[in-house]
Write an enzyme that holds these catalytic residues in place. Sequence first.
Site, PDB file in Angstrom:
ATOM      1  N   ASP A  90     -92.807 142.306  31.423  1.00  0.00           N
ATOM      2  CA  ASP A  90     -94.208 142.566  30.763  1.00  0.00           C
ATOM      3  C   ASP A  90     -94.533 144.204  30.789  1.00  0.00           C
ATOM      4  OD1 ASP A  90     -95.418 142.799  33.351  1.00  0.00           O
ATOM      5  OD2 ASP A  90     -94.749 140.827  33.560  1.00  0.00           O
ATOM      6  N   ASP A 160     -89.837 142.552  40.519  1.00  0.00           N
ATOM      7  CA  ASP A 160     -90.854 141.887  39.969  1.00  0.00           C
ATOM      8  C   ASP A 160     -90.166 140.548  39.176  1.00  0.00           C
ATOM      9  OD1 ASP A 160     -93.192 140.846  38.728  1.00  0.00           O
ATOM     10  OD2 ASP A 160     -93.447 142.547  37.283  1.00  0.00           O
TER      11      ASP A 160
HETATM   12  N1  AG3 Z   1     -93.995 137.666  38.670  1.00  0.00           N
HETATM   13  C1  AG3 Z   1     -94.311 136.677  39.604  1.00  0.00           C
HETATM   14  C2  AG3 Z   1     -94.394 135.307  38.895  1.00  0.00           C
HETATM   15  C3  AG3 Z   1     -94.583 134.140  39.929  1.00  0.00           C
HETATM   16  C4  AG3 Z   1     -95.743 133.328  39.420  1.00  0.00           C
HETATM   17  N2  AG3 Z   1     -95.422 131.916  39.601  1.00  0.00           N
HETATM   18  C5  AG3 Z   1     -96.036 130.925  39.114  1.00  0.00           C
HETATM   19  N3  AG3 Z   1     -96.868 131.008  38.173  1.00  0.00           N
HETATM   20  N4  AG3 Z   1     -95.326 129.602  39.613  1.00  0.00           N
HETATM   21  C6  AG3 Z   1     -94.840 137.735  37.438  1.00  0.00           C
HETATM   22  C7  AG3 Z   1     -94.337 138.902  36.536  1.00  0.00           C
HETATM   23  C8  AG3 Z   1     -95.496 140.002  36.318  1.00  0.00           C
HETATM   24  N5  AG3 Z   1     -94.993 141.203  36.154  1.00  0.00           N
END
Ligand code: AG3
Length: 277
Positions: A90, A160
């Site tokens: 993103d 990330d």
């Molecule tokens: N990265 C972590 C997302 C984890 C969320 N988990 C969930 N909703 N079950 C997000 C990416 C942002 N750049």
Amino acid sequence: MTLDKNWYTEKWQGQGAAISLRVTDKIHDEQTDYQRIEIYETESFGRLMTLDGLVMVTDRDNFIYHEMMTHPAILTHPSPKKVLIIGGGDCGALKEVLKHKNVVQADQVELDEGVTRTSEKYFPDLCSSNKDPRARLIFDDGIKWVQQSKASSYDVIIIDSTDPVGPAAGLFEHEFYRACYDTLTNDGILIAQSESPLFHDALIKSIRQNMNNARFQALATLLFPQCTYPSGWWSATLASKGYINKPRTCDVETRYYSSDIHVSAQILPPFLRQKLK
Ligand code: AG3
């Protein structure tokens, strides 16, 4: 994922809990080779991006996550020039990294180009630095990328990722951290999103063990709120090849991160200290 009478709900399986956001519209729905990407307009959180039904980003609260995934690592390094972001399609982490003038190159290696193209369209603010000449958008497997990178080629690596399922699972493993260790310079800093301190303490423990087994000397798990992620409480685990230096003063504009937050985020409550022993 269920869309029930205009509420978007992510159920937290096994926890008997969920997050719901009232949505006013669904504006994108795409199945890529890797996952399903959906974008909603919500009543009070701005736009929402989900991947395979899991909340990734909302306009309203992503700044907390993206600032805590980047500034603590960048400011802990004495002079970060080359930064690698694994995942992060993103581009929210990339934007925060590029706020730092000493960074000369930021490589973002995301598996699914669809995530970045969708973000460019629906989250222009997160993608506002994509045209920065220091940014390189690479669409490839992050694990392969790190394995094939030369030794000592990055100062900071930011992982990330999504939850540890499917292709992201390998990003939580000892072999991958080992490859990151080799790819980092001597002062190198790694930071990985490490899920919820309340729901996933066993995972945080295993991430820390895997980082230690990969030879990282010093670790710090930072805690911060993220109200749209499971339990509303999240973590990032930082690992250093050497000592963890006192962070340099932050000279970029932030909304959540500050030097005081950097210190307080590292204070673990007793239950977690106990669990992570
Ligand atoms: N990265 C972590 C997302 C984890 C969320 N988990 C969930 N909703 N079950 C997000 C990416 C942002 N750049």
